[in-house]
Design a protein around this motif. Structure first.
Motif, PDB file in Angstrom:
ATOM      1  N   ASP A  67       0.831  -1.195   0.000  1.00 44.70           N
ATOM      2  CA  ASP A  67       0.000   0.000   0.000  1.00 44.70           C
ATOM      3  C   ASP A  67       0.867   1.248   0.000  1.00 44.70           C
ATOM      4  OD1 ASP A  67      -2.481  -1.285  -0.085  1.00 44.70           O
ATOM      5  OD2 ASP A  67      -2.416  -1.672   2.062  1.00 44.70           O
ATOM      6  N   GLN A  68       2.171   1.053  -0.062  1.00 46.53           N
ATOM      7  CA  GLN A  68       3.121   2.155  -0.151  1.00 46.53           C
ATOM      8  C   GLN A  68       3.687   2.189  -1.563  1.00 46.53           C
ATOM      9  OE1 GLN A  68       3.607   4.273   2.435  1.00 46.53           O
ATOM     10  NE2 GLN A  68       1.987   3.088   3.397  1.00 46.53           N
ATOM     11  N   PRO A  69       4.024   3.384  -2.076  1.00 47.40           N
ATOM     12  CA  PRO A  69       4.552   3.462  -3.446  1.00 47.40           C
ATOM     13  C   PRO A  69       5.885   2.742  -3.574  1.00 47.40           C
ATOM     14  CG  PRO A  69       4.803   5.551  -2.319  1.00 47.40           C
ATOM     15  CD  PRO A  69       3.977   4.677  -1.425  1.00 47.40           C
ATOM     16  N   ARG A  70       6.099   2.233  -4.742  1.00 45.42           N
ATOM     17  CA  ARG A  70       7.327   1.515  -5.069  1.00 45.42           C
ATOM     18  C   ARG A  70       8.198   2.377  -5.969  1.00 45.42           C
ATOM     19  NH1 ARG A  70       7.934  -3.503  -2.542  1.00 45.42           N
ATOM     20  NH2 ARG A  70       5.913  -4.461  -2.327  1.00 45.42           N
ATOM     21  N   PHE A  71       9.475   2.071  -5.957  1.00 45.52           N
ATOM     22  CA  PHE A  71      10.372   2.669  -6.938  1.00 45.52           C
ATOM     23  C   PHE A  71      10.303   1.801  -8.183  1.00 45.52           C
ATOM     24  CE2 PHE A  71      12.244   4.399  -3.030  1.00 45.52           C
ATOM     25  CZ  PHE A  71      12.218   5.742  -3.374  1.00 45.52           C
ATOM     26  N   ALA A  72       9.266   1.976  -8.925  1.00 45.88           N
ATOM     27  CA  ALA A  72       9.010   1.196 -10.132  1.00 45.88           C
ATOM     28  C   ALA A  72       8.363   2.123 -11.146  1.00 45.88           C
ATOM     29  CB  ALA A  72       8.112   0.009  -9.797  1.00 45.88           C
ATOM     30  N   THR A  73       7.639   1.563 -12.079  1.00 43.36           N
ATOM     31  CA  THR A  73       6.989   2.348 -13.110  1.00 43.36           C
ATOM     32  C   THR A  73       5.796   3.100 -12.540  1.00 43.36           C
ATOM     33  OG1 THR A  73       7.640   0.677 -14.704  1.00 43.36           O
ATOM     34  CG2 THR A  73       5.899   2.199 -15.373  1.00 43.36           C
ATOM     35  N   TRP A  74       5.722   4.379 -12.864  1.00 48.77           N
ATOM     36  CA  TRP A  74       4.564   5.200 -12.509  1.00 48.77           C
ATOM     37  C   TRP A  74       3.902   5.564 -13.830  1.00 48.77           C
ATOM     38  CZ3 TRP A  74       5.496   9.045  -7.930  1.00 48.77           C
ATOM     39  CH2 TRP A  74       6.035   8.353  -6.844  1.00 48.77           C
ATOM     40  N   LEU A  75       2.586   5.482 -13.895  1.00 46.34           N
ATOM     41  CA  LEU A  75       1.856   5.646 -15.153  1.00 46.34           C
ATOM     42  C   LEU A  75       1.003   6.908 -15.163  1.00 46.34           C
ATOM     43  CD1 LEU A  75       0.731   1.936 -15.377  1.00 46.34           C
ATOM     44  CD2 LEU A  75       2.604   3.008 -16.621  1.00 46.34           C
ATOM     45  N   GLU A  76       0.789   7.441 -16.350  1.00 50.31           N
ATOM     46  CA  GLU A  76      -0.002   8.654 -16.526  1.00 50.31           C
ATOM     47  C   GLU A  76      -1.351   8.317 -17.146  1.00 50.31           C
ATOM     48  OE1 GLU A  76       1.622  12.556 -18.241  1.00 50.31           O
ATOM     49  OE2 GLU A  76       0.557  11.652 -19.946  1.00 50.31           O
ATOM     50  N   LEU A  77      -2.418   8.817 -16.526  1.00 45.57           N
ATOM     51  CA  LEU A  77      -3.753   8.738 -17.102  1.00 45.57           C
ATOM     52  C   LEU A  77      -4.122  10.111 -17.615  1.00 45.57           C
ATOM     53  CD1 LEU A  77      -5.596   6.721 -14.297  1.00 45.57           C
ATOM     54  CD2 LEU A  77      -4.697   5.848 -16.456  1.00 45.57           C
ATOM     55  N   ARG A  78      -4.640  10.175 -18.830  1.00 46.87           N
ATOM     56  CA  ARG A  78      -5.106  11.434 -19.399  1.00 46.87           C
ATOM     57  C   ARG A  78      -6.620  11.442 -19.368  1.00 46.87           C
ATOM     58  NH1 ARG A  78      -1.114  11.864 -24.621  1.00 46.87           N
ATOM     59  NH2 ARG A  78       0.794  11.872 -23.390  1.00 46.87           N
ATOM     60  N   ALA A  79      -7.179  12.570 -18.915  1.00 41.32           N
ATOM     61  CA  ALA A  79      -8.630  12.646 -18.783  1.00 41.32           C
ATOM     62  C   ALA A  79      -9.132  14.015 -19.203  1.00 41.32           C
ATOM     63  CB  ALA A  79      -9.045  12.376 -17.341  1.00 41.32           C
ATOM     64  N   THR A  80     -10.249  14.029 -19.900  1.00 37.06           N
ATOM     65  CA  THR A  80     -10.960  15.271 -20.128  1.00 37.06           C
ATOM     66  C   THR A  80     -11.630  15.602 -18.796  1.00 37.06           C
ATOM     67  OG1 THR A  80     -11.347  14.655 -22.422  1.00 37.06           O
ATOM     68  CG2 THR A  80     -12.747  16.386 -21.501  1.00 37.06           C
ATOM     69  N   GLY A  81     -11.350  16.765 -18.267  1.00 38.91           N
ATOM     70  CA  GLY A  81     -11.858  17.086 -16.938  1.00 38.91           C
ATOM     71  C   GLY A  81     -11.007  16.434 -15.857  1.00 38.91           C
ATOM     72  N   ALA A  82      -9.694  16.568 -15.962  1.00 39.37           N
ATOM     73  CA  ALA A  82      -8.771  15.923 -15.024  1.00 39.37           C
ATOM     74  C   ALA A  82      -9.056  16.311 -13.575  1.00 39.37           C
ATOM     75  CB  ALA A  82      -7.326  16.245 -15.393  1.00 39.37           C
ATOM     76  N   GLU A  83      -9.374  17.564 -13.328  1.00 42.27           N
ATOM     77  CA  GLU A  83      -9.634  18.006 -11.949  1.00 42.27           C
ATOM     78  C   GLU A  83     -10.838  17.286 -11.348  1.00 42.27           C
ATOM     79  OE1 GLU A  83      -7.754  19.775  -9.842  1.00 42.27           O
ATOM     80  OE2 GLU A  83      -6.262  19.808 -11.458  1.00 42.27           O
ATOM     81  N   ALA A  84     -11.871  17.057 -12.146  1.00 40.52           N
ATOM     82  CA  ALA A  84     -13.048  16.325 -11.652  1.00 40.52           C
ATOM     83  C   ALA A  84     -12.678  14.879 -11.325  1.00 40.52           C
ATOM     84  CB  ALA A  84     -14.179  16.377 -12.677  1.00 40.52           C
ATOM     85  N   LEU A  85     -11.834  14.267 -12.156  1.00 37.87           N
ATOM     86  CA  LEU A  85     -11.402  12.896 -11.884  1.00 37.87           C
ATOM     87  C   LEU A  85     -10.548  12.849 -10.622  1.00 37.87           C
ATOM     88  CD1 LEU A  85     -11.286   9.929 -12.556  1.00 37.87           C
ATOM     89  CD2 LEU A  85      -9.401  10.427 -14.135  1.00 37.87           C
ATOM     90  N   ILE A  86      -9.647  13.797 -10.461  1.00 33.93           N
ATOM     91  CA  ILE A  86      -8.827  13.858  -9.248  1.00 33.93           C
ATOM     92  C   ILE A  86      -9.724  13.993  -8.021  1.00 33.93           C
ATOM     93  CG2 ILE A  86      -7.161  15.286  -7.982  1.00 33.93           C
ATOM     94  CD1 ILE A  86      -5.804  15.781 -10.764  1.00 33.93           C
ATOM     95  N   ASP A  87     -10.744  14.841  -8.111  1.00 34.95           N
ATOM     96  CA  ASP A  87     -11.697  14.982  -6.996  1.00 34.95           C
ATOM     97  C   ASP A  87     -12.395  13.653  -6.692  1.00 34.95           C
ATOM     98  OD1 ASP A  87     -11.073  17.666  -6.715  1.00 34.95           O
ATOM     99  OD2 ASP A  87     -12.864  18.372  -7.797  1.00 34.95           O
ATOM    100  N   ALA A  88     -12.793  12.912  -7.737  1.00 27.26           N
ATOM    101  CA  ALA A  88     -13.463  11.621  -7.544  1.00 27.26           C
ATOM    102  C   ALA A  88     -12.525  10.610  -6.889  1.00 27.26           C
ATOM    103  CB  ALA A  88     -13.970  11.083  -8.882  1.00 27.26           C
TER     104      ALA A  88
END
Length: 121
Positions: A67-88
């Motif tokens: 449940d803690q972040p790893r030093f591995a691959t971190w991925l990017e999600l692209r979203a229309t309305g990114a702020e709304a998704l971050i809030d969700a």
């Protein structure tokens, strides 16, 4: 010439299946299918994002898990309305990571790390 494809494959432990399905369907709005693989004990999950790209999740007890972040691959999600998704994501109680250089990262069940950015028009 080289480019990064629209498909990503990750590993997670089988006990994370329900939490991952909930994250990808309920919070991120992806369509998730379960696909049996010959010779693999657990059916694979495939999350298809409505704006493009897919993520396959192979479920195996040998997968790294935290449940803690790893030093591995971190991925990017692209979203229309990114702020709304971050809030969700925040409202769903998904853990965040603070890291210099980007305002928002979150940890999926099992330790996979994602960020959310605004999709280009």
């Amino acid at each position: 010439m080289t480019s990064l494809g629209n498909n990503v494959h990750i590993f997670a432990r089988p006990e994370r299946r329900a939490a991952l399905r909930d994250l990808f369907t309920t919070v991120l709005g992806a369509d998730v299918a379960t696909v049996p693989l010959p010779g693999v004990a657990e059916p694979m999950m495939i999350a298809r994002f409505r704006q493009g790209g897919s993520l396959s999740i192979e479920l195996t007890p040998e997968a790294d898990d935290s449940d803690q972040p790893r030093f591995a691959t971190w991925l990017e999600l692209r979203a229309t309305g990114a702020e709304a998704l971050i809030d969700a994501i925040r409202k769903a109680g998904i853990p965040e990571i603070r890291h210099p250089g980007h305002p928002f990262y979150f940890v999926a069940p099992g330790g996979q790390v994602f960020t959310v950015v605004e999709a280009s028009p």
